[in-house]
Design a protein around this motif. Structure first.
Motif, PDB file in Angstrom:
ATOM      1  N   PRO A 113      -8.310   1.866   6.512  1.00 33.43           N
ATOM      2  CA  PRO A 113      -7.094   1.846   5.694  1.00 33.43           C
ATOM      3  C   PRO A 113      -7.338   2.590   4.391  1.00 33.43           C
ATOM      4  O   PRO A 113      -8.329   2.346   3.699  1.00 33.43           O
ATOM      5  CB  PRO A 113      -6.867   0.350   5.443  1.00 33.43           C
ATOM      6  CG  PRO A 113      -8.226  -0.268   5.574  1.00 33.43           C
ATOM      7  CD  PRO A 113      -8.948   0.546   6.602  1.00 33.43           C
ATOM      8  N   MET A 114      -6.442   3.524   4.053  1.00 36.71           N
ATOM      9  CA  MET A 114      -6.565   4.293   2.815  1.00 36.71           C
ATOM     10  C   MET A 114      -5.200   4.372   2.157  1.00 36.71           C
ATOM     11  O   MET A 114      -4.233   4.878   2.756  1.00 36.71           O
ATOM     12  CB  MET A 114      -7.091   5.695   3.104  1.00 36.71           C
ATOM     13  CG  MET A 114      -8.518   5.736   3.612  1.00 36.71           C
ATOM     14  SD  MET A 114      -9.080   7.414   4.017  1.00 36.71           S
ATOM     15  CE  MET A 114      -8.262   7.662   5.617  1.00 36.71           C
ATOM     16  N   ALA A 115      -5.112   3.864   0.934  1.00 38.75           N
ATOM     17  CA  ALA A 115      -3.845   3.865   0.210  1.00 38.75           C
ATOM     18  C   ALA A 115      -3.347   5.294   0.034  1.00 38.75           C
ATOM     19  O   ALA A 115      -4.092   6.185  -0.369  1.00 38.75           O
ATOM     20  CB  ALA A 115      -4.017   3.199  -1.150  1.00 38.75           C
ATOM     21  N   THR A 121      -3.091   6.484   5.064  1.00 36.46           N
ATOM     22  CA  THR A 121      -2.913   5.993   6.437  1.00 36.46           C
ATOM     23  C   THR A 121      -1.494   5.454   6.653  1.00 36.46           C
ATOM     24  O   THR A 121      -1.298   4.300   7.035  1.00 36.46           O
ATOM     25  CB  THR A 121      -3.970   4.935   6.804  1.00 36.46           C
ATOM     26  OG1 THR A 121      -4.029   3.948   5.771  1.00 36.46           O
ATOM     27  CG2 THR A 121      -5.325   5.554   6.985  1.00 36.46           C
ATOM     28  N   ASP A 122      -0.530   6.330   6.421  1.00 32.12           N
ATOM     29  CA  ASP A 122       0.848   6.008   6.756  1.00 32.12           C
ATOM     30  C   ASP A 122       1.042   6.167   8.268  1.00 32.12           C
ATOM     31  O   ASP A 122       0.118   6.554   8.991  1.00 32.12           O
ATOM     32  CB  ASP A 122       1.824   6.892   5.967  1.00 32.12           C
ATOM     33  CG  ASP A 122       1.506   8.384   6.092  1.00 32.12           C
ATOM     34  OD1 ASP A 122       0.843   8.787   7.082  1.00 32.12           O
ATOM     35  OD2 ASP A 122       1.918   9.155   5.214  1.00 32.12           O
ATOM     36  N   ARG A 162      -1.645   7.646  11.064  1.00 30.39           N
ATOM     37  CA  ARG A 162      -2.225   6.721  12.049  1.00 30.39           C
ATOM     38  C   ARG A 162      -1.945   7.196  13.469  1.00 30.39           C
ATOM     39  O   ARG A 162      -2.835   7.195  14.328  1.00 30.39           O
ATOM     40  CB  ARG A 162      -1.645   5.312  11.858  1.00 30.39           C
ATOM     41  CG  ARG A 162      -1.998   4.658  10.541  1.00 30.39           C
ATOM     42  CD  ARG A 162      -1.699   3.169  10.551  1.00 30.39           C
ATOM     43  NE  ARG A 162      -0.333   2.825  10.900  1.00 30.39           N
ATOM     44  CZ  ARG A 162       0.675   2.695  10.029  1.00 30.39           C
ATOM     45  NH1 ARG A 162       0.449   2.917   8.733  1.00 30.39           N
ATOM     46  NH2 ARG A 162       1.879   2.342  10.430  1.00 30.39           N
ATOM     47  N   SER A 214      -3.347   0.112   8.743  1.00 28.33           N
ATOM     48  CA  SER A 214      -2.371   0.639   7.791  1.00 28.33           C
ATOM     49  C   SER A 214      -2.897   0.623   6.368  1.00 28.33           C
ATOM     50  O   SER A 214      -3.830  -0.116   6.031  1.00 28.33           O
ATOM     51  CB  SER A 214      -1.089  -0.196   7.835  1.00 28.33           C
ATOM     52  OG  SER A 214      -1.281  -1.426   7.145  1.00 28.33           O
ATOM     53  N   GLU A 215      -2.277   1.430   5.509  1.00 24.98           N
ATOM     54  CA  GLU A 215      -2.558   1.318   4.086  1.00 24.98           C
ATOM     55  C   GLU A 215      -2.095  -0.071   3.633  1.00 24.98           C
ATOM     56  O   GLU A 215      -1.203  -0.681   4.219  1.00 24.98           O
ATOM     57  CB  GLU A 215      -1.839   2.420   3.304  1.00 24.98           C
ATOM     58  CG  GLU A 215      -0.355   2.544   3.587  1.00 24.98           C
ATOM     59  CD  GLU A 215       0.263   3.747   2.919  1.00 24.98           C
ATOM     60  OE1 GLU A 215      -0.231   4.177   1.865  1.00 24.98           O
ATOM     61  OE2 GLU A 215       1.267   4.258   3.439  1.00 24.98           O
ATOM     62  N   ARG A 262       5.863   1.130   4.790  1.00 23.26           N
ATOM     63  CA  ARG A 262       4.539   0.678   5.209  1.00 23.26           C
ATOM     64  C   ARG A 262       4.617  -0.335   6.346  1.00 23.26           C
ATOM     65  O   ARG A 262       3.641  -0.524   7.068  1.00 23.26           O
ATOM     66  CB  ARG A 262       3.784   0.094   4.009  1.00 23.26           C
ATOM     67  CG  ARG A 262       3.377   1.167   3.010  1.00 23.26           C
ATOM     68  CD  ARG A 262       2.577   0.617   1.856  1.00 23.26           C
ATOM     69  NE  ARG A 262       2.125   1.699   0.992  1.00 23.26           N
ATOM     70  CZ  ARG A 262       1.376   1.547  -0.092  1.00 23.26           C
ATOM     71  NH1 ARG A 262       0.987   0.333  -0.450  1.00 23.26           N
ATOM     72  NH2 ARG A 262       1.003   2.577  -0.826  1.00 23.26           N
ATOM     73  N   ASN A 321      -7.569  -7.401   2.758  1.00 22.35           N
ATOM     74  CA  ASN A 321      -8.349  -6.485   1.931  1.00 22.35           C
ATOM     75  C   ASN A 321      -9.154  -7.269   0.891  1.00 22.35           C
ATOM     76  O   ASN A 321      -8.594  -7.853  -0.029  1.00 22.35           O
ATOM     77  CB  ASN A 321      -7.406  -5.491   1.224  1.00 22.35           C
ATOM     78  CG  ASN A 321      -8.140  -4.471   0.371  1.00 22.35           C
ATOM     79  OD1 ASN A 321      -9.147  -4.777  -0.252  1.00 22.35           O
ATOM     80  ND2 ASN A 321      -7.628  -3.267   0.331  1.00 22.35           N
ATOM     81  N   CYS A 361     -11.226  -3.258  -1.637  1.00 25.35           N
ATOM     82  CA  CYS A 361     -10.743  -2.177  -2.511  1.00 25.35           C
ATOM     83  C   CYS A 361     -11.401  -2.274  -3.888  1.00 25.35           C
ATOM     84  O   CYS A 361     -11.377  -3.326  -4.529  1.00 25.35           O
ATOM     85  CB  CYS A 361      -9.226  -2.261  -2.654  1.00 25.35           C
ATOM     86  SG  CYS A 361      -8.542  -0.968  -3.727  1.00 25.35           S
TER      87      CYS A 361
END
Length: 335
Positions: free
Chosen positions: A16-18, A21-22, A26, A39-40, A57, A97, A100
Motif C-alpha cells: 500500500p502506497m499513499a 496504489t489507487d 492495483r 489499497s492506499e 479509495r 496500518n 507508516c
C-alpha cells in the motif's frame, strides 16, 4: 499463499502506497503478475466517509479478488467502524496500518507511532478482528527506532488477536526509507509466529526477491517503490521464481502501450483535471532514466490538457523507437 479463505495465485504482493496504489494501479499490477494489491490507506475518521477522496479509495469496481483495503487510525472503535464501512463497500480483507512513518500520521499517534504502545496495539487488533467477518491483516515496521525494535512482540500480539497475516517493512519508524532493510529482524519475527509473514523493503529485482525469501523464511514479499513505473516487475519475479531464468525486458512498444492504457484509466477514474496531475508522476516513473527523459518530463509537467499530455507521451516513445525495440537508457535506474 493463503489469507483466510483466499488462496493467492503467488506470493507477490503490491505494498500500500499513499497516492499510488489507487484502483488503476492495483488492477494494472494484478494483471502483470501480482497475487494481491493492498489499497492506499483509508482514514478511520468517519467524517471523511462522504469525501470524494474516500469514495474513490473505496471504489473496487472491476478489481480482481481478493480486495484488500488498508485502514489507519489510533482509536479502536473508529478503526472498527472503518473496517465495517469498507467491508460494506466490497473489501474482502482489512489491513491495519501500523507501519507508516509519515509525520502527519505519527503526530496523531497512528501508523508506526502505535508501535510504542503495545497495549493499545492489542486493543485495536482485537476490536477490529471482532468487528468484521473477513480476514484482518497487519502491516508494521521493525520498531519505533533502533533502540526499540519490538516487531517480535507485536507479531505475537497480532497472532493472539486473530490477525491472519503480518507484513513487515524491514526498517524502524526513525529510519523512514534510509539505510538497508533489516532482513534478520524479519527472520526473527517469522520464527516466533505461525501466521504468514510478508517481507517488505528494498525488493527491486527477481534475484533480490528470491534472496529475501531465503534470508527471512517469509511466506511472501511485498513490493512498493520498485513497481512505480515498472508494473511488469511482478511477472519478471514470478517467472524467475518458477524457472530460474529471466524474461526479456519489455520492448518500447509494450511500455508505451501499458503507459497509455494506465493514463487513460487515471483520466476515467479521477476525471481529466485530477487524472492529468496524477498521471504526471506515473509518466515520470515510466520514463525515468530513458534517453531524453529529463527534458521530456520538464515539458510534460507544464501541460494542462489530457490531449497535450497524450501527444507528448506518444511523441516521446516514437523517439525511443529510433533507438531500437528495447528501451534506451541514458543512465542507470535508481534502485
Amino acid at each position: 499463499m493463503r489469507i483466510g479463505p483466499y488462496h493467492l495465485k503467488n506470493n507477490l504482493i503490491v505494498a500500500p502506497m499513499a497516492g499510488v496504489t489507487d484502483r488503476p494501479f492495483r488492477m494494472l499490477c494484478k494483471s502483470m503478475g501480482a497475487g494481491m494489491a493492498v489499497s492506499e490507506m483509508v482514514s478511520s475518521n468517519s467524517l471523511l466517509y462522504g469525501s470524494e477522496k474516500t469514495k474513490r479509495r473505496a471504489n473496487h469496481e472491476g478489481e480482481v479478488d481478493p480486495i484488500s483495503v488498508q485502514i489507519v487510525g489510533a482509536d479502536p472503535k473508529m478503526l472498527a467502524l472503518a473496517a465495517q464501512y469498507n467491508v460494506d463497500q466490497g473489501a474482502q480483507i482489512i489491513d491495519i496500518n501500523m507501519g507508516c512513518p509519515a509525520k502527519k500520521i505519527c503526530n496523531v499517534l497512528a501508523g508506526s507511532a502505535l508501535l510504542q504502545n503495545e497495549a493499545l496495539v492489542g486493543r485495536i487488533l482485537e476490536t477490529v478482528v471482532g468487528s468484521v467477518d473477513v480476514p484482518v491483516t497487519l502491516k508494521i515496521r521493525t520498531g519505533w527506532d533502533k533502540q526499540h525494535r519490538n516487531a517480535a512482540r507485536i507479531a505475537q500480539i497480532a497472532e493472539a488477536s486473530g490477525i491472519q497475516a503480518l507484513a513487515i517493512h524491514g526498517r524502524t519508524r526513525a529510519c523512514a526509507y534510509s539505510g538497508d532493510a533489516e532482513y534478520e529482524t524479519i527472520a526473527s519475527v517469522k520464527s516466533c509466529v505461525t501466521i504468514p509473514v510478508i517481507a517488505n523493503g528494498d525488493i527491486t529485482t527477481p534475484e533480490k526477491a528470491r534472496h529475501v525469501l531465503q534470508k527471512t523464511g517469509a511466506d511472501a514479499v511485498m513490493i512498493g517503490r520498485a513497481a512505480q513505473g515498472r508494473p511488469w516487475l511482478f511477472r519478471e519475479i514470478d517467472h524467475y521464481m518458477k524457472t530460474g531464468t529471466h524474461l526479456p525486458a519489455p520492448q518500447v512498444e509494450e511500455v508505451h502501450r501499458v503507459l497509455i492504457k494506465h493514463v487513460y484509466e487515471l483520466y476515467m477514474f479521477y476525471g481529466e483535471y485530477t487524472g492529468l496531475r496524477v498521471a504526471r508522476k506515473h509518466i515520470s516513473w515510466y520514463t525515468k532514466g530513458l534517453t531524453g527523459s529529463a527534458h521530456f518530463r520538464h515539458q510534460m509537467n507544464q501541460l494542462e490538457s489530457s490531449t497535450q499530455q497524450l501527444e507528448a507521451v506518444n511523441d516521446f516513445f516514437e523517439s525511443q523507437l529510433k533507438c531500437g525495440e528495447r528501451l534506451c537508457y541514458a543512465e542507470e535506474l535508481a534502485a
